[in-house]
Scaffold this active site. Structure first.
Site, PDB file in Angstrom:
ATOM      1  N   TYR A  59      40.626  39.496  37.270  1.00  0.00           N
ATOM      2  CA  TYR A  59      39.429  40.145  36.738  1.00  0.00           C
ATOM      3  C   TYR A  59      39.643  40.597  35.299  1.00  0.00           C
ATOM      4  O   TYR A  59      40.730  41.034  34.936  1.00  0.00           O
ATOM      5  CB  TYR A  59      39.070  41.362  37.596  1.00  0.00           C
ATOM      6  CG  TYR A  59      37.817  42.047  37.122  1.00  0.00           C
ATOM      7  CD1 TYR A  59      36.573  41.543  37.486  1.00  0.00           C
ATOM      8  CD2 TYR A  59      37.868  43.154  36.290  1.00  0.00           C
ATOM      9  CE1 TYR A  59      35.406  42.147  37.033  1.00  0.00           C
ATOM     10  CE2 TYR A  59      36.709  43.757  35.842  1.00  0.00           C
ATOM     11  CZ  TYR A  59      35.479  43.251  36.212  1.00  0.00           C
ATOM     12  OH  TYR A  59      34.337  43.848  35.767  1.00  0.00           O
TER      13      TYR A  59
ATOM     14  N   TRP B 258      37.585  41.107  31.064  1.00  0.00           N
ATOM     15  CA  TRP B 258      36.598  40.663  30.065  1.00  0.00           C
ATOM     16  C   TRP B 258      37.133  39.629  29.096  1.00  0.00           C
ATOM     17  O   TRP B 258      36.378  39.013  28.364  1.00  0.00           O
ATOM     18  CB  TRP B 258      36.090  41.878  29.288  1.00  0.00           C
ATOM     19  CG  TRP B 258      34.900  42.508  29.919  1.00  0.00           C
ATOM     20  CD1 TRP B 258      34.802  42.940  31.213  1.00  0.00           C
ATOM     21  CD2 TRP B 258      33.630  42.779  29.296  1.00  0.00           C
ATOM     22  NE1 TRP B 258      33.553  43.477  31.426  1.00  0.00           N
ATOM     23  CE2 TRP B 258      32.820  43.393  30.264  1.00  0.00           C
ATOM     24  CE3 TRP B 258      33.128  42.578  28.024  1.00  0.00           C
ATOM     25  CZ2 TRP B 258      31.515  43.800  30.004  1.00  0.00           C
ATOM     26  CZ3 TRP B 258      31.828  42.985  27.755  1.00  0.00           C
ATOM     27  CH2 TRP B 258      31.034  43.578  28.747  1.00  0.00           C
TER      28      TRP B 258
END
Ligand SMILES: Nc1nc2c(c(=O)[nH]1)N[C@H]1C(S)=C(S)[C@@H](COP(=O)(O)OP(=O)(O)OC[C@H]3O[C@@H](n4cnc5c(=O)[nH]c(N)nc54)[C@H](O)[C@@H]3O)O[C@H]1N2
Ligand SMILES: Nc1nc2c(c(=O)[nH]1)N[C@H]1C(S)=C(S)[C@@H](COP(=O)(O)OP(=O)(O)OC[C@H]3O[C@@H](n4cnc5c(=O)[nH]c(N)nc54)[C@H](O)[C@@H]3O)O[C@H]1N2
Ligand SMILES: [Mo]
Length: 775
Positions: A116, A118
């Site tokens: 996970y 960005w």
């Protein structure tokens, strides 16, 4: 842009904005806001001093303990041992052999590739997609579901409104709000600092203008939040400083008042919703004997009952927009606030009308409330993952600690696989996860941890094998994102630092050795992929009537702006106009204030209608040991942990430590002064911070932004788990509920005191000990 005096100004894009990149003699010198963006974010500038600084990872690195002892439980070595520099050819061999060993002995489900995070903007070099495509090309991996941002809503809203993402992205635009909205009730505020970013990139920042125009047009604002600064000052918001975690109670008190005073829109409820009666019986106390009136809500929220009733009447009297920030989902029972807000908005009967109804997180990102037609971009195909095992993303520590154990999630019962290898690219669990002391211990268990990173953050320091990744300034890419009018060509501005390579090049090398080169690369290099992406973008854009220039022209100019007229956007307009023809994708086709499906899961904490559960940690009861509520929200000067070591973020530190905001009354009784070195602690951990005494937080609340790089002290130091101020050493690592199992970081009690322990030297912005491989 043309060269002048040896300087070059190419264009790039990031989650926090589009910039002209200034370089001189091949070195980065400045990032300047894009000339078409009237409100560029200062965040970009933070990279200039660190792109090629001492914290940059320039060569492949292997943890000495792993190199010498081979794969296995690291017994505390991860995050403590020194690293050894190795060559690319050596490290590729090590990674390939280890992937083969794990796949051969345990199967691909023993690889955790949820990864996970960005990473960076750019459609092609999206690190997580690259990793997933690579792992799928060699047989798959255990994956993760949902996000840290709003997992509870991602799982719940499909049952209530039929979908989540279209509801978020379809937010009624600011231009409509400024015209039609009388009252804007912002649960969790609408923080401008968060509106600086959108995942995928921002070409034009619109939040500030949207809010200023709304304020100038006389839109009244109520800020329901423990933090006054969650709403722009000039909006002059009425501040409802409720106990954190008590929004559902406030909404129940409002619902009760609307009902008692016959202000609920019964016509709307019967045409557009199902199950209202279940909710009504509940707030009237008919189901459990507890009447949830404004007096009850006063006890739960700390807000006077009269103010609650007044707010309810105000909401019914005029066009009212309810905004619920994403933070409301990141708490114990975070499924409930959105459901309750939808129920109240249904009672007001304004869903689908201009300026009324609900919005999910105004200014949580720049895109929410913008009304541009985005240019639909291409995405890297990830292939098929034959492995079926998964976790709800925030259950990472449970996964590592409890192989073979069962967990419940969204009506299913699943089993945690036994993870032997973690592979991460483009995310930082030592930033994003809760209860880091517990996670750090669990992180020792797998045989091997492989990470792609560009800087020595805690994630890189806790790996066995670190592969040095090139940054967005060191490769070519294309950026576009939802509700933004720009398509940006991200031109490589400088050569990759040291021996770093793009994630794509790294995976291409590995795929070659693993016999998967063709499956992974399809025979293309970066330039060929970008051409494929651009062609796909042209096709999709063409379908929406947008005519893009040739790839060469696009590259030469650097950007394309979609000048199509912006349609004012009104969420759920189509449904309101034709509830049968445009039925929602719920079983009934209507808004499900009661969901038979969720009720059928049998979770008592989630009975199928908006429900109040007392949070496990909150201010609504006596907490003698840990009397303060910690709000760990998004940082203003950076995105999450990214660029914490850069100049902009470091300027915001006080004596090198992250500031924590404390109310003057709470500070006084603890003898805490402006800039005091303080220790925040609870049963899970402790961190050091510098105090900022201010009444912008409500009494009993501490505000400490996320993002300070996790900095555990040397072994032997007692009573401090992070010396720099990472709030995630304090937060709870428990799922929101069995429905979504989302993170619940914001339900967190602590105590704070002046720090009187030994002097600790900060290590967050120092690289680990590194030796070169010898002999
Ligand atoms: N207590 C608390 N915790 C929270 C939250 C909260 O509100 N409170 N919020 C949560 C939320 S909403 C989120 S989204 C998460 C965010 O958590 P993350 O998304 O994991 O945080 P980032 O710091 O953005 O991590 C991105 C990482 O990718 C790296 N990176 C950047 N570009 C590249 C690249 O091109 N290649 C590679 N290989 N790496 C790259 C960066 O250096 C960085 O380490 O945090 C969550 N954690
Ligand atoms: N500059 C910057 N912008 C960002 C990010 C970043 O890291 N930096 N991260 C991005 C990401 S990934 C995400 S998901 C979004 C997140 O967007 P949000 O979830 O909206 O962001 P937060 O800042 O965590 O929370 C907003 C406010 O909610 C309030 N709040 C907390 N708990 C409660 C509660 O129980 N009740 C009420 N009423 N209010 C509460 C806090 O005061 C907090 O300031 O932001 C995005 N924008
Ligand atoms: Mo997020």
């Amino acid at each position: 842009m043309t060269s002048e005096h040896g300087t070059k100004k190419s264009l790039t894009s990031s989650h926090w904005g589009t910039y002209r990149v200034h370089t001189k003699s091949g070195k980065l010198t400045a990032l300047e806001g894009f000339e078409r963006d009237e409100d560029p974010s200062p965040i970009g500038q933070g990279i200039v001093d660190v792109l090629d600084g001492p914290m940059r990872i320039k060569k492949p690195m292997v943890r000495r303990g792993w190199l010498e002892n081979g794969p296995g439980n690291a017994e505390g070595g991860r995050g403590a041992d020194e690293f050894v520099e190795v060559s690319w050819s050596r490290v590729i061999r090590l990674v390939v052999d280890e992937l083969n060993r794990v796949r051969g002995r345990y199967g691909n489900q023993a690889i955790y590739g949820g990864s996970y995070g960005w990473s960076s903007a750019g459609r092609f070099h999206h690190a997580q997609s690259q990793l997933k495509r690579f792992l799928n090309s060699i047989g798959g991996y255990t994956y993760s579901r949902n996000t840290y941002s709003y997992a509870a809503a991602e799982v719940t809203l499909p049952y209530v409104l039929g979908d989540f993402y279209s509801m978020v992205n379809g937010a009624t635009s600011w231009d409509v709000i400024k015209e039609y909205t009388g009252l804007f009730v912002a649960f969790g505020g609408a923080p401008l600092r968060n509106g600086q970013v959108t995942n995928g990139g921002v070409g034009r920042h619109v939040q500030q203008q949207g809010m200023q125009e709304a304020a100038a047009n006389g839109v009244k604002v109520v800020n329901v939040s423990p933090l006054r600064s969650d709403v722009l000052e000039e909006m002059n918001a009425d501040w409802f400083a409720i106990y954190p975690g008590s929004d559902v109670a406030l909404l129940l008190g409002i619902a009760h008042t609307l009902h008692e005073e016959k202000l609920a829109d019964t016509g709307f409820l019967s045409t557009y919703t199902v199950g209202y009666e279940r909710f009504r019986d509940y707030f009237l106390g008919e189901t459990d004997g507890v009447v949830k009136d404004s007096a009850w809500a006063e006890r739960k929220t700390g807000m006077p009952a009269a103010r609650i009733r007044h707010l309810a009447r105000d909401m019914a009297r005029q066009r009212t927009m309810i905004s619920v920030s994403w933070s409301l989902t990141r708490q114990d029972n975070g499924e409930q606030p959105y459901w309750a807000a939808i129920a109240v908005a249904s009672m007001l009967g304004q869903l689908g009308l201009p300026g009324g109804g609900i919005g999910f997180g105004y200014s949580a990102m720049n895109a929410i409330g913008a009304n541009y037609q985005g240019i639909p971009g291409a995405a890297l195909p990830q292939g098929k993952n034959p492995v079926k095992s998964f976790i709800p993303v925030a259950r990472i520590t449970d996964l590592l600690l409890n192989p073979g154990a069962q967990f419940e999630y969204n009506g299913m019962t699943e089993t945690y696989p036994d993870i032997k290898l973690i592979y991460w690219a483009g995310g930082n669990p030592f930033h994003h996860h809760q209860d880091l002391v517990r996670m750090r211990a669990a992180w020792q268990k797998p045989d091997t941890v492989i990470v792609h990173e560009w800087c020595w953050n805690a994630q890189a320091k806790h790996a066995d094998i670190v592969l040095p990744a090139a940054t967005f300034l060191e490769r070519n890419d294309i950026a576009s994102s939802s509700r933004d009018p720009f398509l940006i060509y991200m031109e490589k501005a400088v050569e990759p630092a040291g021996q770093s390579l793009s994630d794509y090049e790294i995976f291409s090398k590995l795929a070659e050795e693993l016999g998967a080169r063709e499956a992974f690369t399809e025979g293309r290099d970066e330039e060929q992929w970008l051409k494929v992406f651009y062609d796909e973008t042209c096709e999709k854009a063409g379908n929406s009537g947008i005519d893009l220039p040739s790839f060469e022209d696009f590259k030469a100019k650097g950007w394309f702006e979609n000048l199509m007229p912006n349609e004012p956007q009104v969420l759920m307009k189509a449904y309101r106009e034709d509830p049968v023809g445009n039925a929602l994708r719920t079983p009934s086709g209507k808004i499900e204030i009661f969901s038979e499906t969720v009720a059928g899961f049998g979770y008592e904490e989630c009975p199928g209608f908006p429900f109040w559960n007392e949070p496990k940690e909150w201010l609504g009861k006596e907490n003698p040991e840990f009397p303060m509520h910690l709000i760990s929200n998004q940082p203003k000067n950076k995105l999450h942990s990214q660029l914490d070591h850069g100049s902009l973020s470091r300027k915001s530190k006080i004596n090198g430590r992250e500031p924590v905001v404390i109310h003057p009354e709470d500070a006084k009784i603890r003898n805490i002064k402006q800039n005091s070195l303080v220790r925040i602690y609870n049963g899970r951990g402790a961190c050091l911070c510098s105090a900022v005494v201010s009444d912008e937080v409500r009494v009993g609340v501490l505000q400490l932004s996320t993002g300070a790089w996790f900095d555990p002290p040397q072994p032997g130091v007692l009573g401090v788990s992070c010396q720099h101020g990472n709030p995630n050493v304090l937060t709870r690592d428990e799922g929101t509920s069995r429905l979504a199992q989302g993170p619940s970081a914001l339900s967190c009690l602590v105590e704070i005191e002046l720090y009187a322990g030994e002097d600790l030297a900060l290590g967050a912005f120092l690289p680990p000990a590194i030796s070169s491989e010898c002999c």
